[in-house]
Motif scaffolding. Structure first.
Motif, short mmCIF file in Angstrom:
data_model
loop_
_atom_site.label_atom_id
_atom_site.label_comp_id
_atom_site.label_asym_id
_atom_site.label_seq_id
_atom_site.Cartn_x
_atom_site.Cartn_y
_atom_site.Cartn_z
N GLN A 88 0.81 -1.22 0.00
CA GLN A 88 0.00 0.00 0.00
C GLN A 88 0.85 1.27 0.00
O GLN A 88 0.30 2.37 -0.03
CB GLN A 88 -0.93 0.03 1.21
CG GLN A 88 -2.03 -0.99 1.14
CD GLN A 88 -2.98 -0.88 2.32
OE1 GLN A 88 -2.97 0.08 3.06
NE2 GLN A 88 -3.79 -1.90 2.49
N ASP B 226 2.93 3.70 -1.95
CA ASP B 226 3.19 4.02 -3.35
C ASP B 226 4.65 4.44 -3.55
O ASP B 226 5.38 4.70 -2.61
CB ASP B 226 2.22 5.08 -3.87
CG ASP B 226 2.32 6.41 -3.13
OD1 ASP B 226 3.40 6.74 -2.62
OD2 ASP B 226 1.30 7.11 -3.07
N GLU B 227 5.05 4.49 -4.80
CA GLU B 227 6.44 4.77 -5.16
C GLU B 227 6.91 6.11 -4.59
O GLU B 227 8.05 6.25 -4.16
CB GLU B 227 6.58 4.77 -6.69
CG GLU B 227 8.00 4.75 -7.17
CD GLU B 227 8.73 3.48 -6.76
OE1 GLU B 227 9.94 3.58 -6.45
OE2 GLU B 227 8.15 2.40 -6.76
#
Length: 82
Positions: A36, A38-39
């Motif tokens: 969950q 994110d980058e």
């Protein structure tokens, strides 16, 4: 000034999921599943539960363990620029 909430560190240690991480998002520490995160927030991961020797084994999560780990992880946050 404390950067990490000991309750957040306790949640990390007590999590049954080894694939969670302590992450610093918008000035707040959170325990989130790795999938969950994110980058954009990957660089803000402080530590993964699976990387903590304190999280393995059958030792109970004590206040002393939480406080000690919180102090250590606060140094990591400061190194990240938190």
């Amino acid at each position: 000034m404390a950067l990490l909430d000991p309750d957040c560190v306790r949640r990390l240690l007590e999590s049954a999921d080894p694939d969670v991480a302590l992450v610093f998002v918008r000035g707040e520490c959170m325990v989130l599943p790795l999938d969950q995160i994110d980058e954009r927030h990957r660089a803000l991961v402080i530590t993964r539960r699976a990387d903590l020797p304190e999280a393995t084994g059958d030792q109970p999560v004590t206040e002393e363990r939480v406080e000690t780990l919180t102090r250590c992880l606060e140094n990591v946050v400061r190194d990240l620029g938190g």
